[in-house]
Structures are given as C-alpha cells and as structure tokens.
Motif scaffolding. Structure first.
Motif, PDB file in Angstrom:
ATOM      1  N   GLY A  24       0.797  -1.217   0.000  1.00  0.00           N
ATOM      2  CA  GLY A  24       0.000   0.000   0.000  1.00  0.00           C
ATOM      3  C   GLY A  24       0.828   1.265   0.000  1.00  0.00           C
ATOM      4  N   ARG A  25       1.730   1.374   0.953  1.00  0.00           N
ATOM      5  CA  ARG A  25       2.515   2.599   1.048  1.00  0.00           C
ATOM      6  C   ARG A  25       3.507   2.745  -0.111  1.00  0.00           C
ATOM      7  N   LEU A  26       3.957   1.629  -0.673  1.00  0.00           N
ATOM      8  CA  LEU A  26       4.821   1.732  -1.846  1.00  0.00           C
ATOM      9  C   LEU A  26       4.041   2.275  -3.033  1.00  0.00           C
ATOM     10  N   LEU A  27       2.822   1.811  -3.224  1.00  0.00           N
ATOM     11  CA  LEU A  27       1.999   2.349  -4.303  1.00  0.00           C
ATOM     12  C   LEU A  27       1.799   3.848  -4.126  1.00  0.00           C
ATOM     13  N   GLN A  28       1.562   4.268  -2.901  1.00  0.00           N
ATOM     14  CA  GLN A  28       1.400   5.695  -2.634  1.00  0.00           C
ATOM     15  C   GLN A  28       2.672   6.463  -2.993  1.00  0.00           C
ATOM     16  N   ARG A  29       3.826   5.928  -2.608  1.00  0.00           N
ATOM     17  CA  ARG A  29       5.099   6.566  -2.931  1.00  0.00           C
ATOM     18  C   ARG A  29       5.321   6.669  -4.428  1.00  0.00           C
ATOM     19  N   LEU A  30       4.872   5.660  -5.171  1.00  0.00           N
ATOM     20  CA  LEU A  30       5.070   5.642  -6.613  1.00  0.00           C
ATOM     21  C   LEU A  30       4.122   6.580  -7.351  1.00  0.00           C
ATOM     22  N   GLY A  31       3.144   7.127  -6.644  1.00  0.00           N
ATOM     23  CA  GLY A  31       2.189   8.029  -7.274  1.00  0.00           C
ATOM     24  C   GLY A  31       0.969   7.345  -7.838  1.00  0.00           C
ATOM     25  N   ALA A  32       0.699   6.131  -7.408  1.00  0.00           N
ATOM     26  CA  ALA A  32      -0.464   5.390  -7.895  1.00  0.00           C
ATOM     27  C   ALA A  32      -1.757   6.019  -7.395  1.00  0.00           C
ATOM     28  N   PRO A  33      -2.856   5.788  -8.110  1.00  0.00           N
ATOM     29  CA  PRO A  33      -4.159   6.192  -7.560  1.00  0.00           C
ATOM     30  C   PRO A  33      -4.319   5.575  -6.175  1.00  0.00           C
ATOM     31  N   PHE A  34      -4.648   6.384  -5.177  1.00  0.00           N
ATOM     32  CA  PHE A  34      -4.583   5.884  -3.810  1.00  0.00           C
ATOM     33  C   PHE A  34      -5.472   6.724  -2.909  1.00  0.00           C
ATOM     34  N   ARG A  35      -6.428   6.086  -2.292  1.00  0.00           N
ATOM     35  CA  ARG A  35      -7.263   6.756  -1.293  1.00  0.00           C
ATOM     36  C   ARG A  35      -7.889   5.681  -0.406  1.00  0.00           C
ATOM     37  N   LEU A  36      -8.425   6.113   0.671  1.00  0.00           N
ATOM     38  CA  LEU A  36      -9.133   5.237   1.580  1.00  0.00           C
ATOM     39  C   LEU A  36     -10.637   5.378   1.324  1.00  0.00           C
ATOM     40  N   PRO A  37     -11.420   4.321   1.432  1.00  0.00           N
ATOM     41  CA  PRO A  37     -11.066   3.024   2.013  1.00  0.00           C
ATOM     42  C   PRO A  37     -10.529   1.987   1.032  1.00  0.00           C
ATOM     43  N   GLU A  38     -10.434   2.303  -0.273  1.00  0.00           N
ATOM     44  CA  GLU A  38     -10.014   1.270  -1.223  1.00  0.00           C
ATOM     45  C   GLU A  38      -8.577   0.804  -0.993  1.00  0.00           C
ATOM     46  N   TRP A  39      -7.740   1.724  -0.480  1.00  0.00           N
ATOM     47  CA  TRP A  39      -6.346   1.390  -0.195  1.00  0.00           C
ATOM     48  C   TRP A  39      -5.666   0.916  -1.475  1.00  0.00           C
ATOM     49  N   ALA A  43      -5.410   0.992  -7.145  1.00  0.00           N
ATOM     50  CA  ALA A  43      -4.428   0.916  -8.224  1.00  0.00           C
ATOM     51  C   ALA A  43      -4.785  -0.180  -9.225  1.00  0.00           C
ATOM     52  N   LEU A  44      -5.331  -1.264  -8.766  1.00  0.00           N
ATOM     53  CA  LEU A  44      -5.763  -2.318  -9.697  1.00  0.00           C
ATOM     54  C   LEU A  44      -6.852  -1.805 -10.623  1.00  0.00           C
ATOM     55  N   ILE A  45      -7.733  -0.970 -10.089  1.00  0.00           N
ATOM     56  CA  ILE A  45      -8.866  -0.481 -10.865  1.00  0.00           C
ATOM     57  C   ILE A  45      -8.447   0.630 -11.826  1.00  0.00           C
ATOM     58  N   GLU A  46      -7.614   1.559 -11.341  1.00  0.00           N
ATOM     59  CA  GLU A  46      -7.329   2.768 -12.117  1.00  0.00           C
ATOM     60  C   GLU A  46      -5.910   2.866 -12.665  1.00  0.00           C
ATOM     61  N   GLY A  47      -4.969   2.081 -12.110  1.00  0.00           N
ATOM     62  CA  GLY A  47      -3.585   2.193 -12.566  1.00  0.00           C
ATOM     63  C   GLY A  47      -2.795   0.924 -12.347  1.00  0.00           C
ATOM     64  N   PHE A  71      -5.110  -7.391  -1.045  1.00  0.00           N
ATOM     65  CA  PHE A  71      -5.510  -7.132   0.332  1.00  0.00           C
ATOM     66  C   PHE A  71      -6.792  -6.296   0.409  1.00  0.00           C
ATOM     67  N   GLY A  72      -7.006  -5.417  -0.565  1.00  0.00           N
ATOM     68  CA  GLY A  72      -8.185  -4.556  -0.533  1.00  0.00           C
ATOM     69  C   GLY A  72      -9.394  -5.105  -1.257  1.00  0.00           C
ATOM     70  N   LEU A  73      -9.306  -6.329  -1.761  1.00  0.00           N
ATOM     71  CA  LEU A  73     -10.417  -6.872  -2.554  1.00  0.00           C
ATOM     72  C   LEU A  73     -11.431  -7.569  -1.651  1.00  0.00           C
ATOM     73  N   VAL A  74     -12.036  -6.781  -0.785  1.00  0.00           N
ATOM     74  CA  VAL A  74     -13.044  -7.279   0.151  1.00  0.00           C
ATOM     75  C   VAL A  74     -14.179  -6.258   0.220  1.00  0.00           C
ATOM     76  N   PRO A  75     -15.380  -6.685   0.596  1.00  0.00           N
ATOM     77  CA  PRO A  75     -16.531  -5.772   0.545  1.00  0.00           C
ATOM     78  C   PRO A  75     -16.387  -4.517   1.390  1.00  0.00           C
ATOM     79  N   HIS A  76     -15.766  -4.610   2.561  1.00  0.00           N
ATOM     80  CA  HIS A  76     -15.711  -3.417   3.409  1.00  0.00           C
ATOM     81  C   HIS A  76     -14.726  -2.375   2.889  1.00  0.00           C
ATOM     82  N   MET A  77     -13.932  -2.728   1.883  1.00  0.00           N
ATOM     83  CA  MET A  77     -13.023  -1.755   1.282  1.00  0.00           C
ATOM     84  C   MET A  77     -13.501  -1.338  -0.109  1.00  0.00           C
ATOM     85  N   LEU A  78     -13.976  -2.280  -0.894  1.00  0.00           N
ATOM     86  CA  LEU A  78     -14.481  -1.951  -2.232  1.00  0.00           C
ATOM     87  C   LEU A  78     -15.917  -1.462  -2.219  1.00  0.00           C
ATOM     88  N   GLY A  79     -16.672  -1.868  -1.198  1.00  0.00           N
ATOM     89  CA  GLY A  79     -18.113  -1.687  -1.210  1.00  0.00           C
ATOM     90  C   GLY A  79     -18.772  -2.963  -1.721  1.00  0.00           C
TER      91      GLY A  79
END
Length: 319
Positions: A24-39, A43-47, A71-79
């Motif tokens: 997660g934090r590496l993706l953020q450092r790299l400039g990937a699409p990144f926000r909560l709660p998707e975490w 990046a899988l969806i948008e980049g 790790f984020g592919l669960v209902p409470h993070m994706l909806g």
C-alpha cells in the motif's frame, strides 16, 4: 536483546527465504491512484501499471516471494456492489500482474526463483476478530480463490486476528485447491504490552500455531504488528513446530513500520506515520534476531519498502 537466549533457539543451516514488503505505502510513494477506504485496490482499478512497478521494485531488491495485490479486494473496502461485480476480475488481474513479474525475473536471472503468494486478507475488518462472520466467508473467498488460483505458487492467508477465520479460509481452499497454504497472524502489540504473545483474539500463540499446523498449513507467519512483539511469538512457534509432526513447516515474520493502532470501527480516517527508528539498517537488526530465533521466511509489512528488502537480501549470507 538477550543474545544467549536467541542462540539457544537457533537451529543452524536453515535456509532463509526473503518475502517482499508492504504494497500500500509503496503504491502511494510511486504516485499510484490511492485513497481510503479502497487502499491498494484502487491501483488495480485505475492504474495497474503501478502494481507491476511495485512488484518489480521488490523483485529487483531481492524478494523471492512477491504477494498479490489483493488485500483490498473485500466488501468493506471496495463496497458490496463493486465487490460482487469486480472481485473475480480484479483478483485475476492481480494474479497475472504478479506472475508476469515473477516469470520475468526468472527469464532475466535463470538461477533466481521468484514465487507468487496469493494473498487472502481479513474478510471483514483488520484487527477485529469479533467482526468475522463465518456464514459469509465462502461468498467472499470464492471469487478471490478462483481469480488467483491459475497464477500463484501458494496461498498466503494473512493478517489474521483469530484461528476461527484463518482455519475457515484454509478449509475452504482445501475443498478445491491443492497448492501449499501459509497462514499469517497479527499479534496484540499495544504500547507497553507485557505477557505471553497472543493473537488479537487473545488466543495464545503456541495454541494457535498447533491448531494451524493440525489443520494442514505448510507455514505459519506473523505480520502487521510491531517488531517488538515478534520475537516471543517466533520462539513460541518454533517450539511448537519442532515438536510437531511437521518440523519442516515454514516460520515467518514480516512486521510493520508504523506505530500501533487501536481497534476502531473507522480504520480509514487516515494513514498512520512511519516510525523513524525502523529504517533499513535498524529493521535488519530485528530480522537478524528473528532468524537467530528460528524464522525461515522474513520480509516486511506496512511501511517496509524495497530499500528494506534490499538490505535483508544483501545481508542474507551473514545470517
């Protein structure tokens, strides 16, 4: 550090495998699409190219296991709606991205083998074992397992707060899939904690390891906790593994680099800062200790980046 006690728990000549670090934090450092709660799922969806770059960074740093970005592919993070419509497609994509990097590493360096771990995260809320709903587990696991299975070398059921959830996941996988299964638990790590090591459910580590091995796990690990609580867990786990019918089972550690977080029903309010005392040099000191105590798989979780993995890889011959 009690070095004499560490040496008593060390079995010489155990091979050490290097796991990757936190995605997660590496993706953020790299400039990937990144926000909560998707975490990291965003990046899988948008980049997805950022996910490939993150995997490549870890492989180039010496990681011999790279973990799928699931790790984020669960209902409470994706909806709920987006999970049911996209989980299978995203799990398949995550598996293919990791597999491509692993295969590319082997093509460039035939002597190196990079394996892919299929990450199965907490299905409900991290650090909150009471949120687990066994009756819903199959519907969440099914698309993740189906999407990942063609691309991975083994399963990594990770950041588990209780044996109830971990062993439910393990049993589900065993119904249809014969790949090895690693189970990784997160530990109580609140500041000032004393006493024997426990899962966040309160289960003693030794009992949890024994139950996990009995259920058929091929390795037991500890992750997503402070490094200070890992040693006692490694010692307790090594004792159980060595006395079990599976003494060759793997034993791993990949700790966090951020400060402890209390359980909350709103865990996505912000991103916790990284500890200044867990730079690569200092984190390597913990890794050395865990290997001395019997760990055979070492890497990092949240906040541990490619620079940490490179330091571990460079020092491996001195373990």
């Amino acid at each position: 550090m009690n070095e004499s006690a560490d040496k008593q728990n060390h079995a010489p000549n155990r091979a050490v495998t290097i796991l990757d670090g936190g995605m997660g934090r590496l993706l953020q450092r790299l400039g990937a699409p990144f926000r909560l709660p998707e975490w990291s799922a965003l990046a899988l969806i948008e980049g997805p190219e950022y996910v490939s770059r993150a995997h490549q960074s870890f492989a180039d740093s010496g990681a011999e296991i790279i973990t799928t970005n699931t790790f984020g592919l669960v209902p409470h993070m994706l909806g709920e709606a987006r999970f049911h419509s996209l989980a299978l497609t995203l799990a398949d994509l995550a598996g293919r991205l990791a597999r491509a990097v692993a295969d590319g590493a082997a093509a460039r360096r035939p002597a190196s083998v990079v394996r892919v771990a299929g990450s199965l995260p907490p299905l409900f809320k991290s650090y909150q074992p009471e949120k687990f709903i066994a009756s819903r587990a199959p519907e969440i696991l099914a698309p993740l397992v189906r999407g990942l299975a063609p691309h991975i070398d083994f399963w990594l059921i990770e950041t588990q707060s209780s044996t109830a959830e971990a062993l439910t996941d393990l049993a589900f996988i065993r119904q249809t899939n014969k790949l090895p299964i690693y189970v990784s638990y997160t530990l109580k790590d609140e500041a000032g904690r004393i006493g024997p090591p426990e899962l966040r459910s309160g289960e003693p580590v030794g009992e949890a390891v024994a139950a996990t091995l009995a259920a058929g796990a091929d390795a037991v690990l500890f992750n997503c906790s402070q490094p200070e609580v890992m040693s006692e867990a490694v010692i307790a786990a090594r004792r159980v593994i060595d006395a079990s019918s599976k003494p060759a089972a793997g034993l791993g550690v990949y700790a966090n680099a951020f400060l402890p977080e209390p359980p909350t029903d709103d865990p996505y309010a912000g991103i916790t800062g990284i500890r200044s005392d867990l730079d690569p040099e200092n984190y390597l000191k913990w890794v050395r200790r865990w290997v001395t105590q019997g760990a055979t798989i070492v890497g990092g979780c949240c906040g541990i980046g490619p620079e940490h993995i490179a330091a571990i890889s460079k020092a491996r011959q001195t373990f």
